[in-house]
Enzyme design. Structure first.
Site, PDB file in Angstrom:
ATOM      1  N   GLU A   1      81.545  39.140  77.141  1.00 32.54           N
ATOM      2  CA  GLU A   1      81.615  38.402  78.510  1.00 32.54           C
ATOM      3  C   GLU A   1      80.400  37.633  78.484  1.00 32.54           C
ATOM      4  OE1 GLU A   1      84.014  38.671  80.677  1.00 32.54           O
ATOM      5  OE2 GLU A   1      85.145  40.492  79.793  1.00 32.54           O
TER       6      GLU A   1
ATOM      7  N   CYS B   1      77.911  34.686  86.571  1.00 31.23           N
ATOM      8  CA  CYS B   1      78.583  34.176  85.556  1.00 31.23           C
ATOM      9  C   CYS B   1      79.645  33.189  86.006  1.00 31.23           C
ATOM     10  CB  CYS B   1      78.905  35.133  84.498  1.00 31.23           C
ATOM     11  SG  CYS B   1      79.849  36.251  85.331  1.00 31.23           S
TER      12      CYS B   1
END
Ligand code: NAD
Length: 494
Positions: free
Chosen positions: A263, A297
Protein backbone atom coordinates in the site's frame (compact mmCIF):
# COMPACT_ATOMS: atom_id res chain seq x y z
CA UNK A 1 13.27 10.97 34.00
CA UNK A 2 10.66 10.59 31.25
CA UNK A 3 7.98 8.02 31.99
CA UNK A 4 7.05 5.70 29.15
CA UNK A 5 3.58 5.91 27.63
CA UNK A 6 3.46 2.09 27.65
CA UNK A 7 3.84 -0.16 30.68
CA UNK A 8 6.67 -2.39 29.43
CA UNK A 9 9.97 -1.13 28.13
CA UNK A 10 11.02 -4.05 25.94
CA UNK A 11 10.11 -5.59 22.60
CA UNK A 12 7.43 -8.25 22.47
CA UNK A 13 8.84 -11.54 21.18
CA UNK A 14 7.48 -15.05 21.71
CA UNK A 15 5.09 -13.82 24.41
CA UNK A 16 7.92 -12.22 26.44
CA UNK A 17 9.10 -8.64 26.95
CA UNK A 18 12.67 -8.62 25.67
CA UNK A 19 15.37 -5.98 26.22
CA UNK A 20 17.27 -5.50 22.94
CA UNK A 21 20.83 -6.83 23.03
CA UNK A 22 22.23 -3.39 22.16
CA UNK A 23 20.30 -1.80 25.09
CA UNK A 24 19.68 1.03 22.60
CA UNK A 25 16.85 3.47 23.31
CA UNK A 26 15.41 6.12 21.07
CA UNK A 27 13.92 9.39 22.28
CA UNK A 28 10.41 9.60 20.85
CA UNK A 29 9.23 13.17 20.57
CA UNK A 30 5.87 14.83 20.43
CA UNK A 31 5.92 16.62 17.06
CA UNK A 32 3.72 19.43 18.40
CA UNK A 33 5.98 20.33 21.33
CA UNK A 34 9.29 18.61 20.59
CA UNK A 35 9.13 17.20 24.12
CA UNK A 36 10.26 13.63 24.70
CA UNK A 37 7.24 11.41 25.34
CA UNK A 38 9.28 8.30 26.12
CA UNK A 39 12.37 6.24 25.42
CA UNK A 40 11.60 3.39 23.04
CA UNK A 41 13.60 0.17 22.77
CA UNK A 42 15.31 -0.23 19.39
CA UNK A 43 15.48 -3.71 17.94
CA UNK A 44 18.36 -5.19 15.97
CA UNK A 45 19.23 -8.38 14.10
CA UNK A 46 19.22 -10.53 17.22
CA UNK A 47 15.63 -9.54 18.00
CA UNK A 48 14.54 -10.01 14.36
CA UNK A 49 16.00 -13.50 14.48
CA UNK A 50 14.23 -14.31 17.75
CA UNK A 51 10.92 -12.90 16.49
CA UNK A 52 11.09 -14.90 13.27
CA UNK A 53 11.86 -18.07 15.20
CA UNK A 54 8.95 -17.38 17.56
CA UNK A 55 6.51 -16.61 14.72
CA UNK A 56 7.64 -19.71 12.84
CA UNK A 57 7.31 -21.94 15.84
CA UNK A 58 3.87 -20.54 16.60
CA UNK A 59 2.81 -21.16 13.02
CA UNK A 60 4.34 -24.63 12.51
CA UNK A 61 3.72 -26.07 15.99
CA UNK A 62 1.43 -23.75 17.95
CA UNK A 63 -2.33 -23.83 18.40
CA UNK A 64 -3.22 -20.62 16.51
CA UNK A 65 -3.49 -21.84 12.89
CA UNK A 66 -5.09 -25.06 14.11
CA UNK A 67 -7.91 -23.45 16.09
CA UNK A 68 -11.37 -23.64 14.57
CA UNK A 69 -12.51 -20.35 13.07
CA UNK A 70 -14.98 -20.07 15.95
CA UNK A 71 -12.28 -20.46 18.61
CA UNK A 72 -9.90 -18.05 16.88
CA UNK A 73 -12.65 -15.51 16.36
CA UNK A 74 -13.53 -15.63 20.05
CA UNK A 75 -9.92 -14.73 20.94
CA UNK A 76 -9.85 -11.99 18.30
CA UNK A 77 -13.06 -10.56 19.75
CA UNK A 78 -11.44 -10.53 23.18
CA UNK A 79 -8.46 -8.73 21.63
CA UNK A 80 -10.75 -6.18 19.96
CA UNK A 81 -12.71 -5.54 23.15
CA UNK A 82 -9.53 -5.17 25.23
CA UNK A 83 -8.22 -2.59 22.73
CA UNK A 84 -11.55 -0.76 22.95
CA UNK A 85 -11.19 -0.71 26.72
CA UNK A 86 -7.88 1.12 26.24
CA UNK A 87 -9.42 3.62 23.76
CA UNK A 88 -8.49 6.67 25.80
CA UNK A 89 -4.84 5.64 26.34
CA UNK A 90 -4.45 4.78 22.68
CA UNK A 91 -6.02 8.05 21.51
CA UNK A 92 -3.72 10.07 23.80
CA UNK A 93 -0.79 8.19 22.30
CA UNK A 94 -1.97 8.89 18.73
CA UNK A 95 -2.06 12.59 19.61
CA UNK A 96 1.31 12.69 21.40
CA UNK A 97 3.24 10.40 19.08
CA UNK A 98 1.79 11.01 15.61
CA UNK A 99 0.67 14.61 16.18
CA UNK A 100 -2.93 13.83 15.17
CA UNK A 101 -5.60 16.27 16.30
CA UNK A 102 -7.87 15.00 19.05
CA UNK A 103 -10.80 14.95 16.63
CA UNK A 104 -8.84 12.79 14.18
CA UNK A 105 -7.39 10.57 16.90
CA UNK A 106 -10.87 9.81 18.19
CA UNK A 107 -12.41 9.10 14.77
CA UNK A 108 -10.41 8.10 11.71
CA UNK A 109 -7.26 7.11 13.59
CA UNK A 110 -9.00 4.98 16.22
CA UNK A 111 -12.66 4.08 15.64
CA UNK A 112 -12.28 3.40 11.92
CA UNK A 113 -9.57 0.75 12.39
CA UNK A 114 -11.60 -0.75 15.25
CA UNK A 115 -14.60 -1.02 12.89
CA UNK A 116 -12.35 -2.66 10.30
CA UNK A 117 -11.07 -5.08 12.94
CA UNK A 118 -14.65 -6.02 13.85
CA UNK A 119 -15.44 -6.55 10.16
CA UNK A 120 -12.44 -8.89 9.78
CA UNK A 121 -13.43 -10.86 12.88
CA UNK A 122 -16.99 -11.31 11.63
CA UNK A 123 -15.94 -12.04 8.05
CA UNK A 124 -13.37 -14.65 9.09
CA UNK A 125 -16.15 -16.66 10.71
CA UNK A 126 -17.99 -17.00 7.41
CA UNK A 127 -17.57 -20.22 5.50
CA UNK A 128 -14.36 -19.93 3.48
CA UNK A 129 -14.98 -23.14 1.51
CA UNK A 130 -16.50 -23.10 -1.97
CA UNK A 131 -17.66 -26.13 -3.93
CA UNK A 132 -16.46 -26.97 -7.41
CA UNK A 133 -19.04 -28.39 -9.84
CA UNK A 134 -19.62 -32.13 -9.87
CA UNK A 135 -18.06 -33.52 -13.05
CA UNK A 136 -18.42 -36.78 -14.96
CA UNK A 137 -15.25 -37.90 -16.75
CA UNK A 138 -14.47 -41.04 -18.79
CA UNK A 139 -11.97 -43.45 -17.18
CA UNK A 140 -9.34 -45.66 -18.88
CA UNK A 141 -11.63 -48.68 -18.39
CA UNK A 142 -14.58 -47.07 -20.09
CA UNK A 143 -16.79 -46.58 -17.03
CA UNK A 144 -17.74 -43.03 -16.12
CA UNK A 145 -16.22 -41.41 -13.04
CA UNK A 146 -18.06 -38.97 -10.85
CA UNK A 147 -16.15 -36.41 -8.81
CA UNK A 148 -15.99 -32.92 -7.50
CA UNK A 149 -14.00 -30.76 -5.17
CA UNK A 150 -13.74 -27.70 -3.01
CA UNK A 151 -11.47 -24.74 -2.56
CA UNK A 152 -10.39 -23.87 0.94
CA UNK A 153 -8.55 -20.84 2.30
CA UNK A 154 -5.53 -21.41 4.51
CA UNK A 155 -3.22 -18.96 6.26
CA UNK A 156 -0.13 -17.93 4.29
CA UNK A 157 2.19 -18.50 7.25
CA UNK A 158 4.55 -16.03 8.87
CA UNK A 159 3.67 -12.47 7.88
CA UNK A 160 5.95 -9.51 8.40
CA UNK A 161 4.05 -6.25 8.66
CA UNK A 162 5.93 -2.98 8.12
CA UNK A 163 4.08 0.25 8.78
CA UNK A 164 4.49 4.04 8.33
CA UNK A 165 4.27 6.94 10.75
CA UNK A 166 1.19 8.83 9.61
CA UNK A 167 -1.69 6.59 10.77
CA UNK A 168 0.37 4.18 12.90
CA UNK A 169 -2.32 2.56 15.03
CA UNK A 170 -4.67 2.28 12.02
CA UNK A 171 -2.02 0.71 9.79
CA UNK A 172 -0.88 -1.70 12.52
CA UNK A 173 -4.46 -2.89 13.11
CA UNK A 174 -5.23 -3.03 9.38
CA UNK A 175 -2.48 -5.63 8.99
CA UNK A 176 -2.58 -7.53 12.29
CA UNK A 177 -6.36 -8.02 12.35
CA UNK A 178 -6.89 -9.80 9.00
CA UNK A 179 -3.59 -11.70 9.23
CA UNK A 180 -4.34 -13.09 12.70
CA UNK A 181 -8.03 -13.65 12.01
CA UNK A 182 -7.07 -16.00 9.17
CA UNK A 183 -4.59 -17.95 11.32
CA UNK A 184 -1.25 -16.40 10.31
CA UNK A 185 1.43 -15.35 12.78
CA UNK A 186 2.90 -11.84 12.59
CA UNK A 187 6.08 -9.87 13.20
CA UNK A 188 5.16 -6.19 13.25
CA UNK A 189 7.71 -3.43 12.65
CA UNK A 190 6.37 0.08 13.13
CA UNK A 191 7.94 3.34 11.96
CA UNK A 192 10.84 4.44 14.14
CA UNK A 193 8.89 7.68 14.79
CA UNK A 194 5.86 5.84 16.24
CA UNK A 195 6.93 2.66 18.07
CA UNK A 196 4.57 3.06 21.03
CA UNK A 197 1.42 2.65 18.92
CA UNK A 198 2.67 -0.86 18.12
CA UNK A 199 3.98 -1.70 21.60
CA UNK A 200 0.64 -0.79 23.19
CA UNK A 201 -1.08 -3.33 20.90
CA UNK A 202 1.45 -5.96 22.07
CA UNK A 203 0.66 -5.01 25.65
CA UNK A 204 -3.03 -5.76 25.05
CA UNK A 205 -2.20 -9.00 23.18
CA UNK A 206 -0.18 -10.04 26.22
CA UNK A 207 -2.99 -9.12 28.62
CA UNK A 208 -5.53 -11.28 26.80
CA UNK A 209 -3.11 -14.20 26.52
CA UNK A 210 -2.67 -14.44 22.76
CA UNK A 211 -0.55 -17.60 22.36
CA UNK A 212 3.22 -16.89 22.41
CA UNK A 213 4.76 -16.00 19.03
CA UNK A 214 1.43 -15.25 17.33
CA UNK A 215 2.12 -11.51 17.46
CA UNK A 216 5.65 -10.14 17.85
CA UNK A 217 6.70 -6.50 17.77
CA UNK A 218 10.23 -5.48 16.82
CA UNK A 219 10.99 -1.78 16.55
CA UNK A 220 13.81 -0.21 14.57
CA UNK A 221 14.65 1.45 11.28
CA UNK A 222 15.29 0.41 7.69
CA UNK A 223 17.84 -2.27 8.69
CA UNK A 224 15.22 -4.07 10.78
CA UNK A 225 12.67 -3.60 7.97
CA UNK A 226 15.07 -5.06 5.44
CA UNK A 227 15.75 -8.11 7.64
CA UNK A 228 11.98 -8.65 7.78
CA UNK A 229 11.71 -8.84 4.00
CA UNK A 230 14.55 -11.07 2.82
CA UNK A 231 14.51 -13.94 5.29
CA UNK A 232 13.44 -17.44 4.29
CA UNK A 233 11.35 -17.81 7.42
CA UNK A 234 8.87 -15.18 6.18
CA UNK A 235 6.04 -16.19 3.83
CA UNK A 236 4.46 -12.80 3.19
CA UNK A 237 5.33 -9.12 3.56
CA UNK A 238 2.54 -6.62 4.06
CA UNK A 239 3.85 -3.08 3.75
CA UNK A 240 2.39 0.40 3.89
CA UNK A 241 4.68 3.30 3.10
CA UNK A 242 6.32 5.20 0.29
CA UNK A 243 6.59 3.88 -3.27
CA UNK A 244 10.39 4.07 -3.10
CA UNK A 245 10.60 1.79 -0.08
CA UNK A 246 7.89 -0.41 -1.62
CA UNK A 247 10.08 -0.85 -4.69
CA UNK A 248 13.08 -1.70 -2.48
CA UNK A 249 10.99 -4.30 -0.67
CA UNK A 250 10.02 -5.94 -3.97
CA UNK A 251 13.73 -6.26 -4.77
CA UNK A 252 14.75 -7.40 -1.29
CA UNK A 253 12.04 -10.06 -1.14
CA UNK A 254 12.35 -11.29 -4.74
CA UNK A 255 15.03 -13.98 -4.15
CA UNK A 256 12.79 -15.70 -1.61
CA UNK A 257 9.61 -15.12 -3.70
CA UNK A 258 7.47 -13.66 -0.96
CA UNK A 259 3.79 -12.90 -1.27
CA UNK A 260 3.56 -9.10 -1.24
CA UNK A 261 0.84 -6.66 -0.28
CA UNK A 262 2.00 -3.11 -0.93
CA UNK A 263 0.00 0.00 0.00
CA UNK A 264 2.01 2.95 -1.26
CA UNK A 265 1.87 6.67 -1.89
CA UNK A 266 -0.64 8.83 -3.74
CA UNK A 267 -1.31 12.16 -5.40
CA UNK A 268 -5.04 11.97 -5.76
CA UNK A 269 -7.19 14.18 -7.96
CA UNK A 270 -10.33 16.05 -6.91
CA UNK A 271 -12.32 16.83 -10.08
CA UNK A 272 -14.88 19.61 -9.73
CA UNK A 273 -17.27 19.96 -12.67
CA UNK A 274 -19.02 23.23 -13.46
CA UNK A 275 -22.33 21.88 -12.07
CA UNK A 276 -20.82 20.86 -8.71
CA UNK A 277 -22.08 21.97 -5.31
CA UNK A 278 -19.14 24.30 -4.76
CA UNK A 279 -19.55 24.47 -1.00
CA UNK A 280 -19.36 20.68 -0.61
CA UNK A 281 -16.51 20.42 -3.10
CA UNK A 282 -14.54 23.07 -1.22
CA UNK A 283 -15.02 21.19 2.08
CA UNK A 284 -13.47 18.13 0.41
CA UNK A 285 -10.76 20.33 -1.04
CA UNK A 286 -9.99 21.69 2.43
CA UNK A 287 -9.82 18.21 3.98
CA UNK A 288 -7.63 17.18 1.04
CA UNK A 289 -4.64 19.11 2.30
CA UNK A 290 -5.30 20.01 5.93
CA UNK A 291 -6.33 16.63 7.40
CA UNK A 292 -3.41 15.41 9.53
CA UNK A 293 -1.34 18.26 8.08
CA UNK A 294 -1.55 16.66 4.63
CA UNK A 295 0.10 13.44 5.83
CA UNK A 296 -2.41 11.03 4.30
CA UNK A 297 -1.83 8.70 1.37
CA UNK A 298 -5.29 9.12 -0.16
CA UNK A 299 -5.72 12.86 0.33
CA UNK A 300 -6.84 14.95 -2.64
CA UNK A 301 -3.89 17.22 -3.28
CA UNK A 302 -4.51 17.92 -6.98
CA UNK A 303 -7.66 20.00 -7.43
CA UNK A 304 -8.78 19.86 -11.05
CA UNK A 305 -11.46 22.51 -11.40
CA UNK A 306 -13.63 23.61 -14.35
CA UNK A 307 -12.24 26.92 -15.58
CA UNK A 308 -15.65 28.64 -15.40
CA UNK A 309 -15.75 28.22 -11.59
CA UNK A 310 -12.05 27.98 -10.76
CA UNK A 311 -11.58 31.50 -9.38
CA UNK A 312 -14.76 31.16 -7.24
CA UNK A 313 -13.52 27.81 -5.96
CA UNK A 314 -10.08 29.16 -5.04
CA UNK A 315 -11.70 32.10 -3.26
CA UNK A 316 -14.13 29.91 -1.30
CA UNK A 317 -11.51 27.28 -0.44
CA UNK A 318 -8.96 29.79 0.82
CA UNK A 319 -11.61 31.53 2.93
CA UNK A 320 -12.60 28.21 4.51
CA UNK A 321 -9.01 27.14 5.15
CA UNK A 322 -8.22 30.45 6.88
CA UNK A 323 -10.63 29.33 9.60
CA UNK A 324 -8.77 26.06 10.27
CA UNK A 325 -7.17 26.42 13.67
CA UNK A 326 -3.52 25.33 13.59
CA UNK A 327 -1.75 24.39 16.80
CA UNK A 328 -2.00 22.15 19.85
CA UNK A 329 -3.46 18.87 18.55
CA UNK A 330 -4.74 17.88 21.97
CA UNK A 331 -7.23 20.79 21.83
CA UNK A 332 -10.55 19.57 20.42
CA UNK A 333 -10.95 22.84 18.49
CA UNK A 334 -7.69 22.39 16.57
CA UNK A 335 -8.16 21.51 12.91
CA UNK A 336 -4.55 20.98 11.93
CA UNK A 337 -1.55 19.78 13.93
CA UNK A 338 2.12 19.46 13.04
CA UNK A 339 4.21 17.51 10.57
CA UNK A 340 5.97 14.51 12.08
CA UNK A 341 9.55 15.84 12.13
CA UNK A 342 11.77 18.70 11.00
CA UNK A 343 12.89 16.53 8.04
CA UNK A 344 9.28 16.37 6.83
CA UNK A 345 8.92 20.14 7.16
CA UNK A 346 12.15 20.55 5.14
CA UNK A 347 10.60 18.39 2.45
CA UNK A 348 7.47 20.55 2.38
CA UNK A 349 9.56 23.71 2.16
CA UNK A 350 11.54 22.19 -0.70
CA UNK A 351 8.36 21.58 -2.71
CA UNK A 352 6.96 25.02 -1.91
CA UNK A 353 10.24 26.44 -3.28
CA UNK A 354 9.75 24.41 -6.46
CA UNK A 355 6.22 25.79 -6.76
CA UNK A 356 7.37 29.38 -6.37
CA UNK A 357 10.17 28.94 -8.91
CA UNK A 358 7.80 27.28 -11.40
CA UNK A 359 5.72 30.47 -11.67
CA UNK A 360 2.57 28.97 -10.12
CA UNK A 361 0.46 31.45 -8.10
CA UNK A 362 0.74 31.12 -4.33
CA UNK A 363 -2.80 31.72 -3.04
CA UNK A 364 -2.13 31.21 0.67
CA UNK A 365 0.45 29.82 3.09
CA UNK A 366 3.98 29.06 1.97
CA UNK A 367 5.48 29.63 5.41
CA UNK A 368 5.61 28.53 9.03
CA UNK A 369 2.80 29.91 11.17
CA UNK A 370 3.71 32.69 13.57
CA UNK A 371 3.60 32.04 17.31
CA UNK A 372 4.19 28.28 17.01
CA UNK A 373 7.94 28.11 17.41
CA UNK A 374 7.99 24.67 19.07
CA UNK A 375 6.71 21.83 16.94
CA UNK A 376 6.85 21.17 13.21
CA UNK A 377 3.96 23.32 12.08
CA UNK A 378 3.42 24.65 8.56
CA UNK A 379 0.65 26.76 7.12
CA UNK A 380 -1.84 25.21 4.70
CA UNK A 381 -0.44 26.17 1.31
CA UNK A 382 -2.41 26.50 -1.91
CA UNK A 383 -1.07 27.08 -5.41
CA UNK A 384 -3.21 28.00 -8.44
CA UNK A 385 -2.33 27.82 -12.15
CA UNK A 386 -0.06 24.84 -11.63
CA UNK A 387 1.35 22.90 -14.55
CA UNK A 388 0.46 19.22 -14.04
CA UNK A 389 3.89 18.16 -15.34
CA UNK A 390 5.71 20.10 -12.59
CA UNK A 391 7.32 18.25 -9.66
CA UNK A 392 4.87 20.02 -7.34
CA UNK A 393 1.93 18.39 -9.15
CA UNK A 394 3.56 15.02 -9.76
CA UNK A 395 5.44 14.14 -6.58
CA UNK A 396 4.00 13.23 -3.20
CA UNK A 397 4.75 16.16 -0.86
CA UNK A 398 3.09 14.57 2.20
CA UNK A 399 2.38 17.92 3.80
CA UNK A 400 -0.32 20.63 3.75
CA UNK A 401 0.13 21.61 0.13
CA UNK A 402 -2.46 21.46 -2.67
CA UNK A 403 -2.37 22.55 -6.29
CA UNK A 404 -5.24 23.84 -8.42
CA UNK A 405 -5.40 23.48 -12.18
CA UNK A 406 -8.16 24.16 -14.69
CA UNK A 407 -9.99 22.18 -17.36
CA UNK A 408 -12.63 22.88 -20.02
CA UNK A 409 -13.91 19.40 -20.97
CA UNK A 410 -14.54 16.20 -19.02
CA UNK A 411 -12.01 14.41 -21.23
CA UNK A 412 -9.38 16.95 -20.23
CA UNK A 413 -10.20 16.47 -16.53
CA UNK A 414 -9.84 12.68 -16.84
CA UNK A 415 -6.60 13.06 -18.78
CA UNK A 416 -5.17 15.35 -16.07
CA UNK A 417 -6.30 13.02 -13.27
CA UNK A 418 -4.68 10.04 -14.99
CA UNK A 419 -1.48 11.90 -15.86
CA UNK A 420 0.15 10.75 -12.62
CA UNK A 421 2.49 7.96 -11.67
CA UNK A 422 0.17 7.24 -8.72
CA UNK A 423 -3.33 5.74 -8.69
CA UNK A 424 -4.63 5.45 -5.15
CA UNK A 425 -7.83 7.50 -4.84
CA UNK A 426 -9.87 10.29 -6.41
CA UNK A 427 -13.00 12.37 -6.07
CA UNK A 428 -15.56 13.86 -8.45
CA UNK A 429 -18.09 16.58 -7.60
CA UNK A 430 -21.00 17.06 -10.01
CA UNK A 431 -24.78 17.28 -9.81
CA UNK A 432 -24.87 15.00 -12.87
CA UNK A 433 -24.07 11.77 -11.03
CA UNK A 434 -24.46 9.61 -14.15
CA UNK A 435 -21.70 11.52 -15.91
CA UNK A 436 -19.62 11.47 -12.72
CA UNK A 437 -20.02 7.68 -12.61
CA UNK A 438 -18.91 7.36 -16.25
CA UNK A 439 -15.90 9.51 -15.45
CA UNK A 440 -15.11 7.43 -12.34
CA UNK A 441 -14.93 4.34 -14.56
CA UNK A 442 -12.17 6.01 -16.58
CA UNK A 443 -10.02 7.13 -13.67
CA UNK A 444 -7.12 4.75 -13.05
CA UNK A 445 -7.20 4.60 -9.25
CA UNK A 446 -8.27 2.07 -6.63
CA UNK A 447 -11.16 4.14 -5.31
CA UNK A 448 -13.21 7.12 -6.55
CA UNK A 449 -15.70 9.00 -4.35
CA UNK A 450 -18.59 10.77 -6.09
CA UNK A 451 -19.90 13.79 -4.17
CA UNK A 452 -18.15 12.66 -1.00
CA UNK A 453 -19.18 8.99 -1.28
CA UNK A 454 -20.87 7.42 1.72
CA UNK A 455 -19.03 9.85 3.98
CA UNK A 456 -16.92 7.23 5.72
CA UNK A 457 -14.40 4.54 4.97
CA UNK A 458 -16.47 1.42 4.52
CA UNK A 459 -15.09 -1.77 6.02
CA UNK A 460 -16.58 -3.61 3.05
CA UNK A 461 -14.63 -1.55 0.49
CA UNK A 462 -11.40 -3.01 -0.84
CA UNK A 463 -8.71 -0.39 -0.94
CA UNK A 464 -5.41 -0.18 -2.77
CA UNK A 465 -3.50 1.28 -5.63
CA UNK A 466 -3.12 1.20 -9.37
CA UNK A 467 0.32 2.04 -10.81
CA UNK A 468 2.92 3.18 -8.24
CA UNK A 469 0.32 3.31 -5.47
CA UNK A 470 0.64 -0.37 -4.73
CA UNK A 471 -0.09 -4.00 -5.38
CA UNK A 472 -3.05 -5.89 -3.91
CA UNK A 473 -6.01 -4.76 -1.84
CA UNK A 474 -6.55 -4.23 1.87
CA UNK A 475 -9.95 -4.19 3.66
CA UNK A 476 -13.18 -5.83 2.60
CA UNK A 477 -13.39 -9.55 1.83
CA UNK A 478 -10.54 -9.17 -0.68
CA UNK A 479 -8.37 -7.74 2.08
CA UNK A 480 -9.06 -10.77 4.26
CA UNK A 481 -8.38 -13.15 1.37
CA UNK A 482 -5.03 -11.40 0.82
CA UNK A 483 -3.78 -13.14 3.96
CA UNK A 484 -4.66 -16.61 2.68
CA UNK A 485 -3.49 -19.21 0.21
CA UNK A 486 -6.20 -20.84 -1.88
CA UNK A 487 -6.08 -24.64 -1.96
CA UNK A 488 -8.12 -26.96 -4.15
CA UNK A 489 -9.02 -30.43 -2.86
CA UNK A 490 -10.67 -32.83 -5.25
CA UNK A 491 -12.41 -36.12 -4.51
CA UNK A 492 -14.36 -38.67 -6.46
CA UNK A 493 -17.59 -40.33 -5.58
CA UNK A 494 -17.78 -44.03 -5.26
P1 NAD B 1 8.48 5.02 4.49
O1 NAD B 1 8.31 4.29 3.22
O2 NAD B 1 9.62 5.95 4.62
O3 NAD B 1 8.64 3.98 5.72
C1 NAD B 1 7.65 3.02 5.99
C2 NAD B 1 8.25 1.89 6.81
O4 NAD B 1 9.23 1.20 6.04
C3 NAD B 1 8.96 2.35 8.09
O5 NAD B 1 8.62 1.45 9.12
C4 NAD B 1 10.42 2.23 7.71
O6 NAD B 1 11.29 2.04 8.83
C5 NAD B 1 10.42 1.01 6.81
N1 NAD B 1 11.55 0.86 5.87
C6 NAD B 1 12.34 1.83 5.35
N2 NAD B 1 13.23 1.30 4.47
C7 NAD B 1 12.98 -0.04 4.43
C8 NAD B 1 13.52 -1.13 3.69
N3 NAD B 1 14.52 -0.97 2.82
N4 NAD B 1 12.99 -2.36 3.87
C9 NAD B 1 11.97 -2.55 4.73
N5 NAD B 1 11.41 -1.56 5.47
C10 NAD B 1 11.90 -0.32 5.31
O7 NAD B 1 7.08 5.75 4.77
P2 NAD B 1 6.71 6.84 5.88
O8 NAD B 1 7.46 8.09 5.58
O9 NAD B 1 6.75 6.25 7.23
O10 NAD B 1 5.14 7.05 5.54
C11 NAD B 1 4.67 7.87 4.53
C12 NAD B 1 4.38 7.10 3.26
O11 NAD B 1 3.43 6.05 3.50
C13 NAD B 1 3.75 7.97 2.18
O12 NAD B 1 4.34 7.68 0.93
C14 NAD B 1 2.29 7.55 2.20
O13 NAD B 1 1.59 7.80 1.00
C15 NAD B 1 2.40 6.10 2.51
N6 NAD B 1 1.14 5.57 3.04
C16 NAD B 1 0.34 4.80 2.23
C17 NAD B 1 -0.88 4.32 2.69
C18 NAD B 1 -1.77 3.46 1.81
O14 NAD B 1 -2.70 2.85 2.36
N7 NAD B 1 -1.55 3.38 0.54
C19 NAD B 1 -1.30 4.63 4.00
C20 NAD B 1 -0.47 5.41 4.79
C21 NAD B 1 0.75 5.87 4.30
Amino acid sequence: MVSSPVKNDGLYIGGEWVTPATQEKEEIINPATQEIIGLAPVGGMKEVDAALNAANDAFRNGPWPRLSAKERTAKMQEFHDALMARAEDIQELIIAEAGATRMLAQTLQFYTPMEHMQFFIDASLQNQTTSLPVEITPSMTGEKLLGGGVTVREPVGVVSAITPYNFPYFMNISKIAPALAMGNTVVLKPSPFTPFEALIIAEVADEIGLPPGVLNVVTGGANVGRALTDDDRIDMVTFTGSDLVGASIMGQSAPTLKRLLLELGGKSALIIRQDANLQQAAISGMIGFTLHCGQGCALSTRHIVHNSIREDYVQLLSTMVQHVKIGDPSDLQTGMGPLIRESQRDRVEHYVGIGLESGADLVMGGKRPEGLENGFFYEPTLFNNVDNSSALAQEEVFGPVAVVMGFDTDEEAIQLANDSRYGLAGEIYSSDVGTAYEMALQIRTGIVHINGGAGKMSSYAPYGGFKRSGIGREYGYEGLAAYTELKTITFHAG
